[in-house]
Scaffold this motif. Structure first.
Motif, PDB file in Angstrom:
ATOM      1  N   VAL A 112      92.347  -7.205  -9.501  1.00 21.86           N
ATOM      2  CA  VAL A 112      92.478  -7.723 -10.865  1.00 21.86           C
ATOM      3  C   VAL A 112      91.704  -9.024 -11.023  1.00 21.86           C
ATOM      4  CG1 VAL A 112      94.106  -8.621 -12.575  1.00 21.86           C
ATOM      5  CG2 VAL A 112      94.691  -6.593 -11.244  1.00 21.86           C
ATOM      6  N   ASP A 113      91.835  -9.920 -10.057  1.00 24.50           N
ATOM      7  CA  ASP A 113      91.154 -11.212 -10.151  1.00 24.50           C
ATOM      8  C   ASP A 113      89.631 -11.058 -10.083  1.00 24.50           C
ATOM      9  OD1 ASP A 113      93.641 -12.353 -10.307  1.00 24.50           O
ATOM     10  OD2 ASP A 113      93.709 -12.967  -8.201  1.00 24.50           O
ATOM     11  N   GLY A 114      89.160 -10.047  -9.361  1.00 25.68           N
ATOM     12  CA  GLY A 114      87.718  -9.860  -9.233  1.00 25.68           C
ATOM     13  C   GLY A 114      87.097  -9.055 -10.359  1.00 25.68           C
ATOM     14  N   LEU A 115      87.918  -8.411 -11.179  1.00 25.69           N
ATOM     15  CA  LEU A 115      87.390  -7.598 -12.271  1.00 25.69           C
ATOM     16  C   LEU A 115      86.944  -8.502 -13.419  1.00 25.69           C
ATOM     17  CD1 LEU A 115      87.190  -4.486 -12.779  1.00 25.69           C
ATOM     18  CD2 LEU A 115      89.259  -4.720 -14.181  1.00 25.69           C
ATOM     19  N   PRO A 116      85.726  -8.330 -13.940  1.00 24.67           N
ATOM     20  CA  PRO A 116      85.280  -9.183 -15.053  1.00 24.67           C
ATOM     21  C   PRO A 116      86.063  -8.890 -16.326  1.00 24.67           C
ATOM     22  CG  PRO A 116      83.671  -7.448 -14.607  1.00 24.67           C
ATOM     23  CD  PRO A 116      84.673  -7.389 -13.506  1.00 24.67           C
ATOM     24  N   ALA A 117      86.297  -9.925 -17.111  1.00 22.15           N
ATOM     25  CA  ALA A 117      87.041  -9.778 -18.365  1.00 22.15           C
ATOM     26  C   ALA A 117      86.211  -9.015 -19.384  1.00 22.15           C
ATOM     27  CB  ALA A 117      87.434 -11.143 -18.912  1.00 22.15           C
ATOM     28  N   SER A 118      86.863  -8.166 -20.160  1.00 24.47           N
ATOM     29  CA  SER A 118      86.203  -7.395 -21.212  1.00 24.47           C
ATOM     30  C   SER A 118      86.335  -8.122 -22.540  1.00 24.47           C
ATOM     31  CB  SER A 118      86.828  -5.997 -21.315  1.00 24.47           C
ATOM     32  OG  SER A 118      86.883  -5.362 -20.064  1.00 24.47           O
ATOM     33  N   SER A 119      85.634  -7.612 -23.532  1.00 26.27           N
ATOM     34  CA  SER A 119      85.712  -8.135 -24.903  1.00 26.27           C
ATOM     35  C   SER A 119      86.157  -7.022 -25.825  1.00 26.27           C
ATOM     36  CB  SER A 119      84.351  -8.681 -25.352  1.00 26.27           C
ATOM     37  OG  SER A 119      84.383  -9.007 -26.734  1.00 26.27           O
ATOM     38  N   LEU A 120      87.172  -7.278 -26.630  1.00 24.62           N
ATOM     39  CA  LEU A 120      87.646  -6.265 -27.566  1.00 24.62           C
ATOM     40  C   LEU A 120      86.588  -5.916 -28.606  1.00 24.62           C
ATOM     41  CD1 LEU A 120      91.340  -7.408 -28.221  1.00 24.62           C
ATOM     42  CD2 LEU A 120      90.568  -5.406 -26.938  1.00 24.62           C
ATOM     43  N   ALA A 124      84.521   0.020 -25.697  1.00 19.75           N
ATOM     44  CA  ALA A 124      84.572   1.296 -26.401  1.00 19.75           C
ATOM     45  C   ALA A 124      85.958   1.917 -26.302  1.00 19.75           C
ATOM     46  CB  ALA A 124      83.532   2.250 -25.820  1.00 19.75           C
ATOM     47  N   ASP A 125      86.251   2.806 -27.222  1.00 20.17           N
ATOM     48  CA  ASP A 125      87.516   3.535 -27.225  1.00 20.17           C
ATOM     49  C   ASP A 125      87.621   4.377 -25.953  1.00 20.17           C
ATOM     50  OD1 ASP A 125      89.957   4.573 -28.526  1.00 20.17           O
ATOM     51  OD2 ASP A 125      88.837   6.449 -28.565  1.00 20.17           O
ATOM     52  N   GLY A 126      88.772   4.305 -25.281  1.00 18.06           N
ATOM     53  CA  GLY A 126      88.984   5.054 -24.051  1.00 18.06           C
ATOM     54  C   GLY A 126      88.480   4.370 -22.801  1.00 18.06           C
ATOM     55  N   GLN A 127      87.998   3.139 -22.905  1.00 14.06           N
ATOM     56  CA  GLN A 127      87.461   2.406 -21.757  1.00 14.06           C
ATOM     57  C   GLN A 127      88.570   1.634 -21.046  1.00 14.06           C
ATOM     58  OE1 GLN A 127      84.139  -0.155 -22.750  1.00 14.06           O
ATOM     59  NE2 GLN A 127      84.480  -1.473 -20.974  1.00 14.06           N
ATOM     60  N   LEU A 128      88.482   1.585 -19.709  1.00 17.83           N
ATOM     61  CA  LEU A 128      89.392   0.735 -18.946  1.00 17.83           C
ATOM     62  C   LEU A 128      88.951  -0.716 -19.120  1.00 17.83           C
ATOM     63  CD1 LEU A 128      91.767   0.684 -16.837  1.00 17.83           C
ATOM     64  CD2 LEU A 128      89.990   0.550 -15.081  1.00 17.83           C
ATOM     65  N   VAL A 129      89.853  -1.569 -19.605  1.00 18.51           N
ATOM     66  CA  VAL A 129      89.486  -2.947 -19.936  1.00 18.51           C
ATOM     67  C   VAL A 129      90.434  -3.925 -19.246  1.00 18.51           C
ATOM     68  CG1 VAL A 129      88.463  -2.358 -22.163  1.00 18.51           C
ATOM     69  CG2 VAL A 129      90.908  -2.901 -22.030  1.00 18.51           C
ATOM     70  N   LYS A 130      89.905  -5.117 -19.051  1.00 16.93           N
ATOM     71  CA  LYS A 130      90.717  -6.254 -18.628  1.00 16.93           C
ATOM     72  C   LYS A 130      90.591  -7.310 -19.721  1.00 16.93           C
ATOM     73  CE  LYS A 130      90.869 -10.108 -15.338  1.00 16.93           C
ATOM     74  NZ  LYS A 130      90.257 -10.721 -14.138  1.00 16.93           N
ATOM     75  N   ILE A 131      91.683  -7.529 -20.428  1.00 15.17           N
ATOM     76  CA  ILE A 131      91.709  -8.489 -21.523  1.00 15.17           C
ATOM     77  C   ILE A 131      92.536  -9.699 -21.096  1.00 15.17           C
ATOM     78  CG2 ILE A 131      92.327  -8.890 -23.925  1.00 15.17           C
ATOM     79  CD1 ILE A 131      90.049  -6.911 -23.523  1.00 15.17           C
ATOM     80  N   MET A 262     101.972 -17.886 -23.272  1.00  9.07           N
ATOM     81  CA  MET A 262     101.400 -17.914 -21.927  1.00  9.07           C
ATOM     82  C   MET A 262     100.063 -17.159 -21.898  1.00  9.07           C
ATOM     83  SD  MET A 262     104.533 -17.458 -19.218  1.00  9.07           S
ATOM     84  CE  MET A 262     105.527 -18.879 -18.738  1.00  9.07           C
ATOM     85  N   ARG A 263      99.249 -17.477 -20.900  1.00  2.23           N
ATOM     86  CA  ARG A 263      97.942 -16.831 -20.735  1.00  2.23           C
ATOM     87  C   ARG A 263      98.079 -15.701 -19.729  1.00  2.23           C
ATOM     88  NH1 ARG A 263      92.679 -18.301 -18.378  1.00  2.23           N
ATOM     89  NH2 ARG A 263      91.037 -17.672 -19.835  1.00  2.23           N
ATOM     90  N   LEU A 264      97.603 -14.524 -20.105  1.00  2.34           N
ATOM     91  CA  LEU A 264      97.851 -13.319 -19.338  1.00  2.34           C
ATOM     92  C   LEU A 264      96.579 -12.478 -19.257  1.00  2.34           C
ATOM     93  CD1 LEU A 264     100.323 -11.623 -18.122  1.00  2.34           C
ATOM     94  CD2 LEU A 264     100.294 -10.403 -20.296  1.00  2.34           C
ATOM     95  N   SER A 265      96.432 -11.747 -18.145  1.00  2.00           N
ATOM     96  CA  SER A 265      95.393 -10.723 -18.026  1.00  2.00           C
ATOM     97  C   SER A 265      96.067  -9.365 -18.043  1.00  2.00           C
ATOM     98  CB  SER A 265      94.590 -10.896 -16.735  1.00  2.00           C
ATOM     99  OG  SER A 265      93.752 -12.025 -16.796  1.00  2.00           O
ATOM    100  N   VAL A 266      95.536  -8.462 -18.858  1.00  2.00           N
ATOM    101  CA  VAL A 266      96.096  -7.126 -19.010  1.00  2.00           C
ATOM    102  C   VAL A 266      95.003  -6.110 -18.689  1.00  2.00           C
ATOM    103  CG1 VAL A 266      97.131  -5.472 -20.601  1.00  2.00           C
ATOM    104  CG2 VAL A 266      97.720  -7.890 -20.771  1.00  2.00           C
ATOM    105  N   LEU A 286      94.833   5.026 -10.930  1.00  2.00           N
ATOM    106  CA  LEU A 286      93.446   4.611 -10.722  1.00  2.00           C
ATOM    107  C   LEU A 286      93.329   3.868  -9.395  1.00  2.00           C
ATOM    108  CD1 LEU A 286      92.568   3.337 -14.315  1.00  2.00           C
ATOM    109  CD2 LEU A 286      92.100   5.572 -13.310  1.00  2.00           C
ATOM    110  N   SER A 287      92.175   3.964  -8.787  1.00  2.00           N
ATOM    111  CA  SER A 287      91.928   3.357  -7.480  1.00  2.00           C
ATOM    112  C   SER A 287      91.231   2.006  -7.638  1.00  2.00           C
ATOM    113  CB  SER A 287      91.075   4.288  -6.619  1.00  2.00           C
ATOM    114  OG  SER A 287      90.657   3.637  -5.433  1.00  2.00           O
ATOM    115  N   THR A 288      91.558   1.096  -6.751  1.00  2.00           N
ATOM    116  CA  THR A 288      90.901  -0.211  -6.745  1.00  2.00           C
ATOM    117  C   THR A 288      89.598  -0.188  -5.946  1.00  2.00           C
ATOM    118  OG1 THR A 288      92.118  -0.900  -4.774  1.00  2.00           O
ATOM    119  CG2 THR A 288      93.137  -1.361  -6.910  1.00  2.00           C
ATOM    120  N   GLY A 289      89.394   0.868  -5.147  1.00  2.00           N
ATOM    121  CA  GLY A 289      88.209   0.929  -4.306  1.00  2.00           C
ATOM    122  C   GLY A 289      88.397   0.150  -3.007  1.00  2.00           C
TER     123      GLY A 289
END
Length: 321
Positions: A112-120, A124-131, A262-266, A286-289
């Motif tokens: 989670v910490d290494g995944l880059p943050a996405s932008s709403l 795209a619709d159906g994409q795995l995101v980190k907000i 609070m500040r959260l990553s989802v 889903l797998s983290t690899g």
């Protein structure tokens, strides 16, 4: 716990903008609440390595040790046995390291910490995101079980007792080296998150039986010893849940929460319909690899991941009470 506090039903409906009567509001709140402990056993993510594979590797190593011992007995050469022992130790350590990383959530936290943050705005619709952004309550809010912290979207209260052998505490010096979880309360509700990148807001569907993976640390609030006199608050909390409140037992009480602001990553699947953005649980685990530098095998997560960025409430070294 469900919201309620000291206000009446009318005040509660007014605060949340409800338009139904008291019974409908109570029913809607109960339906939106997600008891994570009740659904903990359903749809669990697979372990980092299949059990059959672990047994197969163990069998191969056992055969290697047996052959090495046979060679030692016949040829008087311990080289093969030493190799087999070292290889067995290395494989056992590797499997134990990965099992511990999966059980503690360390592998998932690294992912989670290494995944880059996405932008709403551009996702795209159906994409795995980190907000990543700030939390605000949805139709209902939660109150933490012990500290009574209001305006929460997730709460976790854990009671642990010192592991015993029969009626004798394992450690006779008022300290405990092994704490057993005996009671847990984990609840989540739908909430909003405001994306720090785009400023847009999305509804996170963490309530109503959604699969949620909370990476939230609990505060250690209470630790007792045999001569500790339990506070009236703790006694009431235990009695309310019909839990033993004997003075002599060693117990720990931990609590964590995600509060509004609070500040959260989802992490979840983005759904864009009719101009509204929602974050939903992934349809399958889903797998983290692999993380080769850390010797970590792929681990899996099944549900919306909540990773708290704001740890201002966390107190790492509380006193005994």
């Amino acid at each position: 716990m469900l919201p309620g506090g000291g206000g009446g039903a009318g005040d509660d409906r007014k605060r949340r903008g409800a338009t139904t009567d008291e019974e409908d509001a109570t029913s809607a709140s109960a339906a939106s609440l997600n008891d994570l402990c009740a659904g903990a056993g359903a749809g669990a993510a697979p372990p980092p390595f299949p059990r059959a594979a672990a047994w197969a590797v163990a069998a191969l190593l056992a055969v290697g040790l047996g052959v090495g011992a046979l060679v030692l007995a016949v040829v008087r050469s311990a080289a093969l046995l030493v190799v087999a022992v070292l290889l067995s130790a290395a494989v056992a350590a590797f499997l134990a390291w990965n099992a511990a990383a999966a059980a503690s959530g360390r592998a998932l936290r690294r992912f989670v910490d290494g995944l880059p943050a996405s932008s709403l705005r551009v996702a795209a619709d159906g994409q795995l995101v980190k907000i990543t952004g700030f939390v605000s309550c949805g139709d209902i809010s939660l109150i933490s079980s012990y500290e009574k912290v209001e305006n929460c979207v997730y709460t976790s209260t854990l009671l642990r007792k010192c592991a015993t052998w029969g009626s004798i505490v394992l450690n006779p010096w008022n300290r405990c080296s092994k704490w057993k979880l005996t009671h847990a309360e984990r609840f989540a509700a739908d909430f909003y998150i405001t994306d720090a990148k785009s400023g847009k807001r999305a509804l996170v569907k963490a309530g109503h039986h959604s699969k949620v993976v909370p990476l939230i640390d609990e505060n250690l609030l209470v630790t007792t010893s045999r001569d500790t006199e339990l506070s009236s608050t703790l006694k009431y909390w235990l009695d309310e849940r019909k839990l033993s409140s004997e003075e002599a037992q060693l117990i720990r009480l931990e609590e964590g929460y995600i509060r509004e602001g609070m500040r959260l990553s989802v992490i979840g699947m983005l759904s864009k319909k009719n101009g509204d953005a929602m974050i939903l649980p992934p349809p399958e685990p889903l797998s983290t690899g692999c993380v080769l530098l850390s010797f970590l095998l792929p681990t899996y997560f099944d549900g919306i991941v909540l990773r708290l960025v704001d740890r201002s409430y966390f107190v790492p070294n509380p006193g005994v009470s």
